[in-house]
Design a protein around this motif. Structure first.
Motif, PDB file in Angstrom:
ATOM      1  N   LEU A 159       0.859  -1.187   0.000  1.00 42.54           N
ATOM      2  CA  LEU A 159       0.000   0.000   0.000  1.00 42.54           C
ATOM      3  C   LEU A 159       0.896   1.238   0.000  1.00 42.54           C
ATOM      4  O   LEU A 159       1.709   1.414   0.903  1.00 42.54           O
ATOM      5  CB  LEU A 159      -0.918  -0.017   1.225  1.00 42.54           C
ATOM      6  CG  LEU A 159      -2.023   1.031   1.313  1.00 42.54           C
ATOM      7  CD1 LEU A 159      -3.152   0.528   2.222  1.00 42.54           C
ATOM      8  CD2 LEU A 159      -1.523   2.370   1.848  1.00 42.54           C
ATOM      9  N   ILE A 200      -2.074  -1.157  -3.591  1.00 43.26           N
ATOM     10  CA  ILE A 200      -3.108  -0.159  -3.325  1.00 43.26           C
ATOM     11  C   ILE A 200      -2.462   1.216  -3.361  1.00 43.26           C
ATOM     12  O   ILE A 200      -1.474   1.459  -2.667  1.00 43.26           O
ATOM     13  CB  ILE A 200      -3.763  -0.367  -1.949  1.00 43.26           C
ATOM     14  CG1 ILE A 200      -4.390  -1.756  -1.835  1.00 43.26           C
ATOM     15  CG2 ILE A 200      -4.820   0.719  -1.690  1.00 43.26           C
ATOM     16  CD1 ILE A 200      -4.871  -2.099  -0.427  1.00 43.26           C
ATOM     17  N   CYS A 216      -4.348   2.816 -12.336  1.00 37.31           N
ATOM     18  CA  CYS A 216      -5.301   1.842 -11.811  1.00 37.31           C
ATOM     19  C   CYS A 216      -6.061   1.144 -12.934  1.00 37.31           C
ATOM     20  O   CYS A 216      -6.260  -0.075 -12.906  1.00 37.31           O
ATOM     21  CB  CYS A 216      -6.278   2.529 -10.855  1.00 37.31           C
ATOM     22  SG  CYS A 216      -7.443   1.418 -10.038  1.00 37.31           S
ATOM     23  N   TYR A 223      -5.031  -1.051  -7.188  1.00 37.82           N
ATOM     24  CA  TYR A 223      -6.297  -0.585  -6.630  1.00 37.82           C
ATOM     25  C   TYR A 223      -6.109   0.836  -6.094  1.00 37.82           C
ATOM     26  O   TYR A 223      -4.993   1.308  -5.908  1.00 37.82           O
ATOM     27  CB  TYR A 223      -6.758  -1.496  -5.486  1.00 37.82           C
ATOM     28  CG  TYR A 223      -7.044  -2.917  -5.910  1.00 37.82           C
ATOM     29  CD1 TYR A 223      -8.346  -3.394  -5.979  1.00 37.82           C
ATOM     30  CD2 TYR A 223      -6.004  -3.798  -6.244  1.00 37.82           C
ATOM     31  CE1 TYR A 223      -8.617  -4.701  -6.366  1.00 37.82           C
ATOM     32  CE2 TYR A 223      -6.264  -5.101  -6.644  1.00 37.82           C
ATOM     33  CZ  TYR A 223      -7.570  -5.550  -6.698  1.00 37.82           C
ATOM     34  OH  TYR A 223      -7.840  -6.832  -7.089  1.00 37.82           O
ATOM     35  N   ASP A 225      -7.517   3.428  -2.880  1.00 36.88           N
ATOM     36  CA  ASP A 225      -8.387   3.660  -1.728  1.00 36.88           C
ATOM     37  C   ASP A 225      -8.750   5.142  -1.649  1.00 36.88           C
ATOM     38  O   ASP A 225      -8.052   5.999  -2.186  1.00 36.88           O
ATOM     39  CB  ASP A 225      -7.787   3.103  -0.430  1.00 36.88           C
ATOM     40  CG  ASP A 225      -6.835   4.025   0.318  1.00 36.88           C
ATOM     41  OD1 ASP A 225      -7.044   5.251   0.346  1.00 36.88           O
ATOM     42  OD2 ASP A 225      -5.876   3.501   0.933  1.00 36.88           O
TER      43      ASP A 225
END
Length: 292
Positions: A159, A200, A216, A223, A225
């Motif tokens: 992430l 992410i 993305c 991904y 967020d």
């Protein structure tokens, strides 16, 4: 273990900010006060931030699962990190609601790789948080690739913070934080070179929102967020893509404790997302990504 059927949402982005052992480092109070000013959040201004256990209690009451992590940026900030092991152990005690991620400063090299493997195998962490601006590194520099290789080998998630950050905002020199490192185009290289690594990109990536959407949409393993912003401030193009091309790759995140899920979810109700997309963002996409 978490029973996702019992949850109304999964928050993919919450922070373990308050050390459970020992005192705060010099300068940490000023740093947290700056964050509180940026997010208009009394936490950090008026006293101690919520502990990991208090976070678990808060999210359990609301039936929201929470991915939680510290941020290891010792090299750049000088602040000692919150122990990954401590966070993971408290998560294990609250495994009905907390999902442990960890953070290893990429500058730690081989020592960092050993820690990553140990945290995956002995503590069951699901992924690792990186903050390029706060950690002071370009994600696509080859010297950091062995770190990603270890995470990919272990089948875990990376992430990455993207875009502007509240860290250091308004402080002299921005506390030395350089925004350039969090341009999402650097993540495109990582996604191309590690196609089996689930990535992410955290936050609406101001001022590089379109770059983030392009990455993305183009890379199957990436991904986005939606943490760190109230949904009422989301760029129109982000909502448009979330409603269509990347609707199965967008994840609810609050950025707790800077932004509470109560505030985020309240504003989400009035944001122009399609009814069929809302459950994907709130839970279904995260459930599939985390395999829970």
């Amino acid at each position: 273990m978490i029973n996702a059927d019992d949850l109304i949402a999964i928050d993919i982005h919450t922070h373990a900010e308050e050390p459970c052992c020992g005192h705060r480092d010099d300068g940490y109070d000023e740093f947290q006060a700056g964050m509180a000013n940026y997010f208009r959040n009394p936490a950090g201004k008026d006293g101690m931030l919520p502990s990991v256990q208090q976070t678990a209690d808060y999210f359990r009451e609301r039936k929201i699962g929470a991915v939680i992590f510290p941020v290891d940026a010792e090299r750049e900030t000088g602040f000692r990190r919150y122990s990954n092991e401590d966070v993971a152990e408290i998560c294990a005690e609250n495994s009905d609601i907390l999902i442990p991620f960890a953070s290893v400063d990429p500058w730690k090299g081989k020592a960092g790789i050993r820690e990553i493997r140990r945290l995956c195998r002995d503590f069951g962490v699901y992924g690792f948080k990186f903050h390029p601006t706060m950690q002071g590194f370009w994600p696509n520099e080859r010297q950091f690739y062995p770190i990603y290789e270890a995470i990919q080998d272990e089948g875990k998630i990376a992430l990455f913070h993207t875009g502007q950050t509240g860290v250091g905002s308004g402080m002299p020199g921005g506390m030395g934080m350089r925004l350039k490192y969090s341009n999402p185009m650097a993540i495109d290289d990582v996604a191309a070179d590690f196609p089996d690594l689930k990535i992410i990109m955290a936050h609406p990536a101001f001022p590089w929102q379109e770059e983030a959407l392009a990455v993305c949409q183009h890379k199957p393993n990436v991904y986005i967020d939606l943490s760190g912003w109230s949904p009422k401030y989301f760029p129109e193009i982000l909502v448009k893509y979330a409603n269509s091309l990347i609707k199965k790759k967008v994840l609810f995140g609050s950025d707790w404790p800077a932004i509470t899920p109560d505030r985020w979810l309240s504003d989400f109700e009035n944001a122009p997302f399609r009814d069929e997309v809302r459950p994907l963002i709130l839970k279904d996409n995260a459930r599939r990504l985390l395999n829970i």
